[in-house]
Design a protein around this motif. Sequence first.
Motif, PDB file in Angstrom:
ATOM      1  N   ASN A 220      35.591  -2.480   0.282  1.00 25.88           N
ATOM      2  CA  ASN A 220      36.821  -1.704   0.164  1.00 25.88           C
ATOM      3  C   ASN A 220      37.737  -2.237  -0.933  1.00 25.88           C
ATOM      4  O   ASN A 220      38.927  -1.988  -0.938  1.00 25.88           O
ATOM      5  CB  ASN A 220      37.535  -1.687   1.517  1.00 25.88           C
ATOM      6  N   ASN A 221      37.148  -2.987  -1.868  1.00 21.40           N
ATOM      7  CA  ASN A 221      37.928  -3.505  -3.001  1.00 21.40           C
ATOM      8  C   ASN A 221      37.474  -2.827  -4.278  1.00 21.40           C
ATOM      9  O   ASN A 221      36.302  -2.475  -4.410  1.00 21.40           O
ATOM     10  CB  ASN A 221      37.703  -5.015  -3.173  1.00 21.40           C
ATOM     11  N   ILE A 222      38.420  -2.723  -5.209  1.00 17.10           N
ATOM     12  CA  ILE A 222      38.044  -2.175  -6.518  1.00 17.10           C
ATOM     13  C   ILE A 222      37.543  -3.352  -7.345  1.00 17.10           C
ATOM     14  O   ILE A 222      38.321  -4.116  -7.922  1.00 17.10           O
ATOM     15  CB  ILE A 222      39.241  -1.476  -7.186  1.00 17.10           C
ATOM     16  N   GLU A 223      36.245  -3.529  -7.349  1.00 11.01           N
ATOM     17  CA  GLU A 223      35.622  -4.624  -8.097  1.00 11.01           C
ATOM     18  C   GLU A 223      34.170  -4.232  -8.389  1.00 11.01           C
ATOM     19  O   GLU A 223      33.591  -3.402  -7.696  1.00 11.01           O
ATOM     20  CB  GLU A 223      35.678  -5.936  -7.306  1.00 11.01           C
ATOM     21  N   PHE A 224      33.653  -4.825  -9.448  1.00  9.60           N
ATOM     22  CA  PHE A 224      32.292  -4.498  -9.869  1.00  9.60           C
ATOM     23  C   PHE A 224      31.482  -5.789  -9.994  1.00  9.60           C
ATOM     24  O   PHE A 224      32.042  -6.870 -10.163  1.00  9.60           O
ATOM     25  CB  PHE A 224      32.306  -3.800 -11.233  1.00  9.60           C
ATOM     26  N   SER A 225      30.165  -5.640  -9.937  1.00 13.06           N
ATOM     27  CA  SER A 225      29.285  -6.778 -10.204  1.00 13.06           C
ATOM     28  C   SER A 225      27.958  -6.206 -10.686  1.00 13.06           C
ATOM     29  O   SER A 225      27.383  -5.324 -10.046  1.00 13.06           O
ATOM     30  CB  SER A 225      29.063  -7.583  -8.925  1.00 13.06           C
ATOM     31  N   PHE A 226      27.489  -6.680 -11.826  1.00 15.23           N
ATOM     32  CA  PHE A 226      26.246  -6.119 -12.363  1.00 15.23           C
ATOM     33  C   PHE A 226      25.152  -7.148 -12.580  1.00 15.23           C
ATOM     34  O   PHE A 226      24.038  -6.789 -12.943  1.00 15.23           O
ATOM     35  CB  PHE A 226      26.533  -5.374 -13.687  1.00 15.23           C
ATOM     36  N   SER A 227      25.456  -8.438 -12.335  1.00 14.74           N
ATOM     37  CA  SER A 227      24.423  -9.423 -12.684  1.00 14.74           C
ATOM     38  C   SER A 227      23.240  -9.358 -11.715  1.00 14.74           C
ATOM     39  O   SER A 227      22.085  -9.563 -12.117  1.00 14.74           O
ATOM     40  CB  SER A 227      25.016 -10.830 -12.780  1.00 14.74           C
ATOM     41  N   GLY A 228      23.494  -9.046 -10.425  1.00 13.80           N
ATOM     42  CA  GLY A 228      22.389  -8.949  -9.457  1.00 13.80           C
ATOM     43  C   GLY A 228      21.480  -7.766  -9.771  1.00 13.80           C
ATOM     44  O   GLY A 228      20.250  -7.847  -9.606  1.00 13.80           O
ATOM     45  N   LEU A 229      22.077  -6.709 -10.233  1.00 17.13           N
ATOM     46  CA  LEU A 229      21.315  -5.506 -10.565  1.00 17.13           C
ATOM     47  C   LEU A 229      20.340  -5.788 -11.723  1.00 17.13           C
ATOM     48  O   LEU A 229      19.174  -5.374 -11.702  1.00 17.13           O
ATOM     49  CB  LEU A 229      22.307  -4.395 -10.950  1.00 17.13           C
ATOM     50  N   LYS A 230      20.841  -6.540 -12.687  1.00 19.17           N
ATOM     51  CA  LYS A 230      19.997  -6.922 -13.827  1.00 19.17           C
ATOM     52  C   LYS A 230      18.825  -7.788 -13.350  1.00 19.17           C
ATOM     53  O   LYS A 230      17.682  -7.614 -13.790  1.00 19.17           O
ATOM     54  CB  LYS A 230      20.891  -7.668 -14.826  1.00 19.17           C
ATOM     55  N   THR A 231      19.103  -8.697 -12.396  1.00 24.95           N
ATOM     56  CA  THR A 231      18.035  -9.553 -11.859  1.00 24.95           C
ATOM     57  C   THR A 231      17.013  -8.704 -11.086  1.00 24.95           C
ATOM     58  O   THR A 231      15.798  -8.924 -11.189  1.00 24.95           O
ATOM     59  CB  THR A 231      18.622 -10.635 -10.937  1.00 24.95           C
ATOM     60  N   ALA A 232      17.504  -7.706 -10.339  1.00 23.24           N
ATOM     61  CA  ALA A 232      16.588  -6.820  -9.597  1.00 23.24           C
ATOM     62  C   ALA A 232      15.658  -6.089 -10.565  1.00 23.24           C
ATOM     63  O   ALA A 232      14.451  -5.932 -10.313  1.00 23.24           O
ATOM     64  CB  ALA A 232      17.395  -5.810  -8.776  1.00 23.24           C
ATOM     65  N   LEU A 233      16.210  -5.683 -11.698  1.00 25.98           N
ATOM     66  CA  LEU A 233      15.385  -5.008 -12.711  1.00 25.98           C
ATOM     67  C   LEU A 233      14.335  -5.974 -13.272  1.00 25.98           C
ATOM     68  O   LEU A 233      13.165  -5.624 -13.447  1.00 25.98           O
ATOM     69  CB  LEU A 233      16.275  -4.484 -13.848  1.00 25.98           C
ATOM     70  N   LEU A 234      14.759  -7.211 -13.520  1.00 28.53           N
ATOM     71  CA  LEU A 234      13.844  -8.218 -14.056  1.00 28.53           C
ATOM     72  C   LEU A 234      12.647  -8.414 -13.119  1.00 28.53           C
ATOM     73  O   LEU A 234      11.492  -8.400 -13.555  1.00 28.53           O
ATOM     74  CB  LEU A 234      14.607  -9.543 -14.245  1.00 28.53           C
ATOM     75  N   TRP A 235      12.920  -8.559 -11.803  1.00 30.43           N
ATOM     76  CA  TRP A 235      11.821  -8.783 -10.846  1.00 30.43           C
ATOM     77  C   TRP A 235      10.907  -7.568 -10.770  1.00 30.43           C
ATOM     78  O   TRP A 235       9.678  -7.693 -10.699  1.00 30.43           O
ATOM     79  CB  TRP A 235      12.371  -9.132  -9.463  1.00 30.43           C
ATOM     80  N   GLN A 236      11.483  -6.408 -10.799  1.00 23.37           N
ATOM     81  CA  GLN A 236      10.676  -5.183 -10.735  1.00 23.37           C
ATOM     82  C   GLN A 236       9.766  -5.077 -11.977  1.00 23.37           C
ATOM     83  O   GLN A 236       8.577  -4.794 -11.865  1.00 23.37           O
ATOM     84  CB  GLN A 236      11.626  -3.975 -10.644  1.00 23.37           C
ATOM     85  N   ALA A 237      10.348  -5.360 -13.145  1.00 23.94           N
ATOM     86  CA  ALA A 237       9.580  -5.248 -14.398  1.00 23.94           C
ATOM     87  C   ALA A 237       8.454  -6.285 -14.422  1.00 23.94           C
ATOM     88  O   ALA A 237       7.344  -6.010 -14.894  1.00 23.94           O
ATOM     89  CB  ALA A 237      10.509  -5.425 -15.592  1.00 23.94           C
ATOM     90  N   LYS A 238       8.740  -7.487 -13.878  1.00 24.37           N
ATOM     91  CA  LYS A 238       7.755  -8.587 -13.903  1.00 24.37           C
ATOM     92  C   LYS A 238       6.488  -8.230 -13.128  1.00 24.37           C
ATOM     93  O   LYS A 238       5.402  -8.724 -13.437  1.00 24.37           O
ATOM     94  CB  LYS A 238       8.378  -9.851 -13.288  1.00 24.37           C
ATOM     95  N   LYS A 239       6.641  -7.384 -12.100  1.00 25.80           N
ATOM     96  CA  LYS A 239       5.491  -7.022 -11.265  1.00 25.80           C
ATOM     97  C   LYS A 239       4.371  -6.400 -12.083  1.00 25.80           C
ATOM     98  O   LYS A 239       3.215  -6.413 -11.683  1.00 25.80           O
ATOM     99  CB  LYS A 239       5.926  -6.033 -10.175  1.00 25.80           C
ATOM    100  N   TYR A 240       4.733  -5.807 -13.228  1.00 26.37           N
ATOM    101  CA  TYR A 240       3.714  -5.113 -14.038  1.00 26.37           C
ATOM    102  C   TYR A 240       3.028  -6.047 -15.027  1.00 26.37           C
ATOM    103  O   TYR A 240       2.065  -5.655 -15.669  1.00 26.37           O
ATOM    104  CB  TYR A 240       4.357  -3.924 -14.769  1.00 26.37           C
ATOM    105  N   ASP A 241       3.564  -7.259 -15.175  1.00 25.75           N
ATOM    106  CA  ASP A 241       2.949  -8.251 -16.056  1.00 25.75           C
ATOM    107  C   ASP A 241       2.654  -7.685 -17.450  1.00 25.75           C
ATOM    108  O   ASP A 241       1.590  -7.965 -18.046  1.00 25.75           O
ATOM    109  CB  ASP A 241       1.653  -8.753 -15.396  1.00 25.75           C
ATOM    110  N   GLY A 242       3.533  -6.842 -17.923  1.00 24.82           N
ATOM    111  CA  GLY A 242       3.380  -6.293 -19.282  1.00 24.82           C
ATOM    112  C   GLY A 242       2.376  -5.161 -19.405  1.00 24.82           C
ATOM    113  O   GLY A 242       2.137  -4.653 -20.498  1.00 24.82           O
TER     114      GLY A 242
END
Length: 352
Positions: A220-242
């Motif tokens: 219920n606060n006006i605040e943002f956070s994007f660093s966890g989202l970037k980490t979630a993307l990193l883990w998802q992308a890593k699953k494909y091993d390129g």
Amino acid sequence: MLGLNLSRIVLSVDDMLTLGIETSCDDTGVAVLKDNREVLCELLSSQIKDHSRFGGVIPEFAARKHLENLLPLVNAAMSECNITGKDLDLIAVTRGPGLMGSLIVGVMTARALSQVWNVPLIGVNHLEGHLFAPLIEAQDLEPPFLSLIVSGGHTEIIRVDAFGQYELLGQTRDDAAGEAYDKAARILGLKYPGGPEIDRLAGAGDPHAFDFPIPLKHTNNIEFSFSGLKTALLWQAKKYDGVNVPVNDLCASFQRAVTEALMAKVNLAVRLTGIKRVSASGGVAANSALREALMTAKGFRAWLPEVNRCTDNAVMVAMAGHNAWLRGVRTDEVSADPSLHDLQYKNTEKGA
Ligand code: KG4
Ligand code: ZN
């Protein structure tokens, strides 16, 4: 160089001409504004190509490029408008926040021009510049309104009760939205700046292919956070091993998560303040998903700058400087301040 060619400009002695100068990061911008909205000339020299080979902005290199480009741009703007420095009524320059070297080039050049031409100078907060960007085209946006500023360095919601009267309602705890786009693009091997690339590839992807967490969606606060989202993307992308990485789907899903996170807090700010007018600006306001979400939102009306005026430009600086000047803001000596944060011009407003 991006230019706006106006073949016939008719000026009268009553017109107030403001020269805007923007050099806070990697774009050298110069603009001449007549009164409060008429753009007589707008020139922008972008360094994106120079910096993209390094994957980000190199501060010393940016400052050197501003030094090379700024005076030729000012001269080009003057001749395009068929005016000389003596015809100007005001010079408005970005004094911060931004990169120290880049800001110094803009501020020192503006100070020199102001002395040589005997034209008053005003220092502008870059964020107040972004706040003014939607007003360039919108005649009907008036305070009170909420301003969402989403750029490479900032993500915040500001309550605008009057021009010059601003209240920061909330901001990011960590990365800015644009920074998150740029980091996500690097994870996916896309070029800098990442926002426009992700936006483009997302158009061919499925935004629901991956269910990324929407940061702080239900607080219920006006605040943002994007660093966890970037980490979630990193883990998802890593699953494909390129191998066969579904880049378009990852871009579309990431973009949906950023957009939903921003919209959740815009809606919260509207609910908490009762203000039903919202503007958005800064580079991420160019994002197609965010634009769509804002323009079709229920419960408030949104105002956005043209796509090319979401990112850094000198028209917004001229607009903010002109408005502050008319409010009575006067600054004795304009200096660069890379960490300038306060949007108010303390004790300098008339009657303050
Ligand atoms: O406002 P701006 O030009 O510079 C700062 O003051 O930071 O914003 C630049 C940021 C970059 O992070 C860039 O990736 C992002 O805006 N950006 C976008 C888009 N266009 C630029 N992000 C998402 N979608 C876009 N279409
Ligand atoms: Zn900016």
